[in-house]
Design a protein around this motif. Structure first.
Motif, PDB file in Angstrom:
ATOM      1  N   LEU A  17      21.880 -23.168   8.437  1.00  0.00           N
ATOM      2  CA  LEU A  17      22.941 -24.044   8.933  1.00  0.00           C
ATOM      3  C   LEU A  17      22.499 -24.785  10.202  1.00  0.00           C
ATOM      4  O   LEU A  17      22.863 -25.945  10.411  1.00  0.00           O
ATOM      5  CB  LEU A  17      24.201 -23.220   9.212  1.00  0.00           C
ATOM      6  N   GLU A  18      21.728 -24.090  11.060  1.00  0.00           N
ATOM      7  CA  GLU A  18      21.242 -24.746  12.282  1.00  0.00           C
ATOM      8  C   GLU A  18      20.353 -25.943  11.938  1.00  0.00           C
ATOM      9  O   GLU A  18      20.457 -27.017  12.549  1.00  0.00           O
ATOM     10  CB  GLU A  18      20.466 -23.746  13.135  1.00  0.00           C
ATOM     11  N   THR A  19      19.498 -25.775  10.942  1.00  0.00           N
ATOM     12  CA  THR A  19      18.593 -26.862  10.527  1.00  0.00           C
ATOM     13  C   THR A  19      19.390 -28.064  10.037  1.00  0.00           C
ATOM     14  O   THR A  19      19.100 -29.218  10.392  1.00  0.00           O
ATOM     15  CB  THR A  19      17.649 -26.380   9.418  1.00  0.00           C
ATOM     16  N   VAL A  20      20.409 -27.799   9.214  1.00  0.00           N
ATOM     17  CA  VAL A  20      21.238 -28.882   8.679  1.00  0.00           C
ATOM     18  C   VAL A  20      22.009 -29.557   9.806  1.00  0.00           C
ATOM     19  O   VAL A  20      22.115 -30.793   9.855  1.00  0.00           O
ATOM     20  CB  VAL A  20      22.196 -28.332   7.597  1.00  0.00           C
ATOM     21  N   ALA A  21      22.574 -28.767  10.733  1.00  0.00           N
ATOM     22  CA  ALA A  21      23.363 -29.320  11.828  1.00  0.00           C
ATOM     23  C   ALA A  21      22.517 -30.241  12.703  1.00  0.00           C
ATOM     24  O   ALA A  21      22.934 -31.343  13.082  1.00  0.00           O
ATOM     25  CB  ALA A  21      23.967 -28.189  12.655  1.00  0.00           C
ATOM     26  N   ARG A  22      21.299 -29.801  13.053  1.00  0.00           N
ATOM     27  CA  ARG A  22      20.432 -30.617  13.908  1.00  0.00           C
ATOM     28  C   ARG A  22      19.975 -31.884  13.166  1.00  0.00           C
ATOM     29  O   ARG A  22      19.856 -32.963  13.760  1.00  0.00           O
ATOM     30  CB  ARG A  22      19.239 -29.796  14.374  1.00  0.00           C
ATOM     31  N   ALA A  23      19.737 -31.768  11.860  1.00  0.00           N
ATOM     32  CA  ALA A  23      19.310 -32.938  11.076  1.00  0.00           C
ATOM     33  C   ALA A  23      20.420 -33.974  11.007  1.00  0.00           C
ATOM     34  O   ALA A  23      20.169 -35.183  11.117  1.00  0.00           O
ATOM     35  CB  ALA A  23      18.913 -32.497   9.667  1.00  0.00           C
ATOM     36  N   ARG A  24      21.662 -33.499  10.854  1.00  0.00           N
ATOM     37  CA  ARG A  24      22.795 -34.431  10.803  1.00  0.00           C
ATOM     38  C   ARG A  24      22.995 -35.140  12.130  1.00  0.00           C
ATOM     39  O   ARG A  24      23.242 -36.358  12.178  1.00  0.00           O
ATOM     40  CB  ARG A  24      24.062 -33.693  10.374  1.00  0.00           C
ATOM     41  N   LEU A  25      22.882 -34.412  13.228  1.00  0.00           N
ATOM     42  CA  LEU A  25      23.050 -35.023  14.544  1.00  0.00           C
ATOM     43  C   LEU A  25      21.927 -35.998  14.863  1.00  0.00           C
ATOM     44  O   LEU A  25      22.148 -37.000  15.558  1.00  0.00           O
ATOM     45  CB  LEU A  25      23.109 -33.924  15.626  1.00  0.00           C
ATOM     46  N   SER A  26      20.747 -35.758  14.355  1.00  0.00           N
ATOM     47  CA  SER A  26      19.611 -36.628  14.647  1.00  0.00           C
ATOM     48  C   SER A  26      19.659 -37.931  13.841  1.00  0.00           C
ATOM     49  O   SER A  26      19.071 -38.933  14.249  1.00  0.00           O
ATOM     50  CB  SER A  26      18.295 -35.890  14.373  1.00  0.00           C
ATOM     51  N   ASP A  27      20.349 -37.900  12.709  1.00  0.00           N
ATOM     52  CA  ASP A  27      20.482 -39.121  11.883  1.00  0.00           C
ATOM     53  C   ASP A  27      21.895 -39.177  11.326  1.00  0.00           C
ATOM     54  O   ASP A  27      22.176 -38.697  10.232  1.00  0.00           O
ATOM     55  CB  ASP A  27      19.444 -39.117  10.765  1.00  0.00           C
ATOM     56  N   ARG A  28      22.766 -39.757  12.100  1.00  0.00           N
ATOM     57  CA  ARG A  28      24.198 -39.713  11.767  1.00  0.00           C
ATOM     58  C   ARG A  28      24.577 -40.643  10.624  1.00  0.00           C
ATOM     59  O   ARG A  28      25.636 -40.489  10.030  1.00  0.00           O
ATOM     60  CB  ARG A  28      25.019 -40.070  13.015  1.00  0.00           C
ATOM     61  N   GLU A  29      23.740 -41.631  10.328  1.00  0.00           N
ATOM     62  CA  GLU A  29      24.089 -42.605   9.285  1.00  0.00           C
ATOM     63  C   GLU A  29      23.391 -42.326   7.958  1.00  0.00           C
ATOM     64  O   GLU A  29      23.632 -43.031   6.970  1.00  0.00           O
ATOM     65  CB  GLU A  29      23.732 -44.014   9.755  1.00  0.00           C
ATOM     66  N   ALA A  30      22.547 -41.330   7.901  1.00  0.00           N
ATOM     67  CA  ALA A  30      21.813 -41.027   6.660  1.00  0.00           C
ATOM     68  C   ALA A  30      22.774 -40.537   5.578  1.00  0.00           C
ATOM     69  O   ALA A  30      23.740 -39.821   5.855  1.00  0.00           O
ATOM     70  CB  ALA A  30      20.739 -39.980   6.930  1.00  0.00           C
ATOM     71  N   SER A  31      22.509 -40.933   4.347  1.00  0.00           N
ATOM     72  CA  SER A  31      23.300 -40.436   3.222  1.00  0.00           C
ATOM     73  C   SER A  31      22.890 -39.011   2.900  1.00  0.00           C
ATOM     74  O   SER A  31      21.850 -38.513   3.374  1.00  0.00           O
ATOM     75  CB  SER A  31      23.082 -41.328   2.002  1.00  0.00           C
ATOM     76  N   LEU A  32      23.699 -38.328   2.079  1.00  0.00           N
ATOM     77  CA  LEU A  32      23.367 -36.963   1.685  1.00  0.00           C
ATOM     78  C   LEU A  32      22.027 -36.916   0.956  1.00  0.00           C
ATOM     79  O   LEU A  32      21.242 -35.982   1.126  1.00  0.00           O
ATOM     80  CB  LEU A  32      24.477 -36.393   0.792  1.00  0.00           C
ATOM     81  N   LYS A  33      21.785 -37.943   0.131  1.00  0.00           N
ATOM     82  CA  LYS A  33      20.533 -37.984  -0.617  1.00  0.00           C
ATOM     83  C   LYS A  33      19.335 -38.092   0.325  1.00  0.00           C
ATOM     84  O   LYS A  33      18.343 -37.363   0.182  1.00  0.00           O
ATOM     85  CB  LYS A  33      20.551 -39.163  -1.583  1.00  0.00           C
ATOM     86  N   GLU A  34      19.453 -38.991   1.309  1.00  0.00           N
ATOM     87  CA  GLU A  34      18.366 -39.193   2.260  1.00  0.00           C
ATOM     88  C   GLU A  34      18.138 -37.944   3.112  1.00  0.00           C
ATOM     89  O   GLU A  34      16.992 -37.523   3.352  1.00  0.00           O
ATOM     90  CB  GLU A  34      18.679 -40.393   3.165  1.00  0.00           C
TER      91      GLU A  34
END
Length: 344
Positions: free
Chosen positions: A298-315
C-alpha cells in the motif's frame, strides 16, 4: 417577337415581355429551388401527365377569379423558373396567355412574389379540362377534391405530386452541426378535402404524410429524412436525393464523433474524480499515521499516486508492474483506511 424555353419534353413559346418580367423576380438558391429546378428539367412525358401536373399546380398555388362574364384563374409563385415553365405549358396546351398581374415582395416573408392571371374565352375551358370547375346548368361549380380521372395512371399520380410541389412545396434541411432532426418538407393546400386526397395519393407510393391546419390552409408535411428521400425519389429528383443522403451521412459521422468524444470525456471526468478522492485519502493517512505506517504494497501505491496525480490506472499499474484490477483494489483499500481514520 417570341422566345423559346427548352424543357425535357417540349419547346414552349413565351412572349418576350412576360419572360423579361418573370426573370426580374429573383429567387434565393436553396434546397427547395434545387428540387423544383430538377423537376422542371426532367419535365413530364405525356400529355396526361402534363394535365395532371398543371391541375395540381393550380390547386396548390392558384385561385378562381372572375372578370366581367368570364371565369378564370390566377397563380402566385416565388420562382421565376416555375412561373416560366407553367406559362409556357398553358400556352402550348391550350393556346391561352397569362398576363402579369403583380410583381413585388411578400411583406410576410420578404420573398419575391409574382402573380399571373388568365381570364378570357379559354380560361373556363382550361379549368374544366383540369378538373377544377364545371358548369352545372345554374352556374360554375368548383370541385373541391382531386379529379380521379386525372390520376388514373401511376405516371399521372407521380406527375400530380410533382406539380403540387412546384406550386406550394418547400423543403428545409438541417445544418450539419445542428442536433435533432431538422428535416421538413411540406405542400400547402387551401382545402382540407384536397389535402386529405393528397395524403392518400402519397400513401399509394408508401410515402406516409401528415396533415395539419395552419390558419386558413392545410399543410401536408414530412418530417423524417427517410420519408423525404422517398418523396424525392418519387419526384425523380435524383441529384437532390444524392445531396440529402450526403448531408445525412456527414451528420451521422459528426454525431458518432460527438458521441465518442462525450463518452471519452465522461470516462475522463470519472477518472479525475477518482484520482482526487484517492489523493485526498492518501493525504489523510499521511497526516494521521504517515504513509510509512502502511504495509509495503500500500505504501508503494500511495507514493506512486502522489508522485503522479494525473496518471491513469493503466499508466500507474504499468509503472508499478501490477495489473489494473490489483492497483484499483489497493487504492480502494487506501480510501477505506482514510475513512476509518476520519471516523476515529
Amino acid at each position: 417577337m417570341a422566345s423559346t424555353i427548352s424543357t425535357a419534353d417540349c419547346r414552349i413559346s413565351v412572349s418576350e415581355n412576360i419572360k423579361r418580367e418573370i426573370y426580374s423576380v429573383s429567387t434565393s438558391v436553396n434546397f427547395t429551388y434545387e428540387i423544383k429546378k430538377e423537376i422542371i428539367r426532367n419535365g413530364f412525358e405525356n400529355t396526361c401527365c402534363k394535365t395532371a401536373a398543371l391541375s395540381a399546380f393550380l390547386r396548390a398555388t392558384g385561385s378562381i377569379i372572375t372578370r366581367g362574364p368570364h371565369v378564370g384563374f390566377e397563380i402566385v409563385t416565388e420562382s421565376e423558373n416555375v412561373a416560366e415553365y407553367f406559362v409556357g405549358l398553358i400556352e402550348s396546351m391550350y393556346g391561352a396567355e397569362l398576363k402579369i398581374a403583380e410583381v413585388g415582395t411578400d411583406n410576410r416573408n420578404g420573398r419575391d412574389r409574382l402573380v399571373l392571371d388568365c381570364v378570357g374565352e379559354r380560361s373556363f375551358f382550361i379549368l374544366s379540362e383540369l378538373g377544377l370547375a364545371e358548369f352545372d346548368g345554374e352556374g360554375v361549380n368548383l370541385k373541391m377534391e382531386i379529379d380521379p380521372y386525372l390520376v388514373e395512371n401511376a405516371c399521372c399520380r407521380r406527375a400530380y405530386i410533382r406539380g403540387a410541389f412546384l406550386g406550394s412545396g418547400s423543403c428545409t434541411l438541417p445544418k450539419e452541426d445542428e442536433s435533432g432532426s431538422g428535416y421538413h418538407l411540406e405542400i400547402v393546400f387551401f382545402g382540407e378535402a384536397l389535402a386529405d386526397n393528397f395524403c392518400d395519393l402519397l400513401a399509394q407510393f408508401d410515402v406516409l404524410a401528415k396533415c395539419v391546419q395552419r390558419k386558413n390552409s392545410y399543410v401536408v408535411y414530412l418530417k423524417s429524412k427517410d420519408s423525404i428521400s422517398d418523396f424525392l425519389q418519387l419526384c425523380g429528383a435524383e441529384n437532390c436525393l444524392e445531396k440529402l443522403d450526403g448531408l445525412a451521412e456527414r451528420r451521422e459521422m459528426r454525431n458518432n464523433i460527438n458521441r465518442v468524444a462525450n463518452c471519452m470525456q465522461k470516462n475522463y471526468d470519472k477518472s479525475v474524480l477518482a484520482s482526487v478522492k484517492q489523493i485526498r485519502a492518501i493525504e489523510v493517512i499521511d497526516s494521521v499515521i504517515g504513509i510509512s505506517g502502511l504495509d509495503e504494497a500500500l505504501e508503494t501505491v500511495a507514493r506512486a499516486r502522489l508522485s503522479d496525480r494525473e496518471a491513469s490506472l493503466k499508466e500507474l499499474g504499468e509503472r508499478l508492474g501490477i495489473s489494473k484490477s490489483c492497483l484499483n483494489h489497493r487504492l480502494r483499500k487506501l480510501v477505506k483506511i482514510s475513512e476509518e481514520l476520519t471516523e476515529e
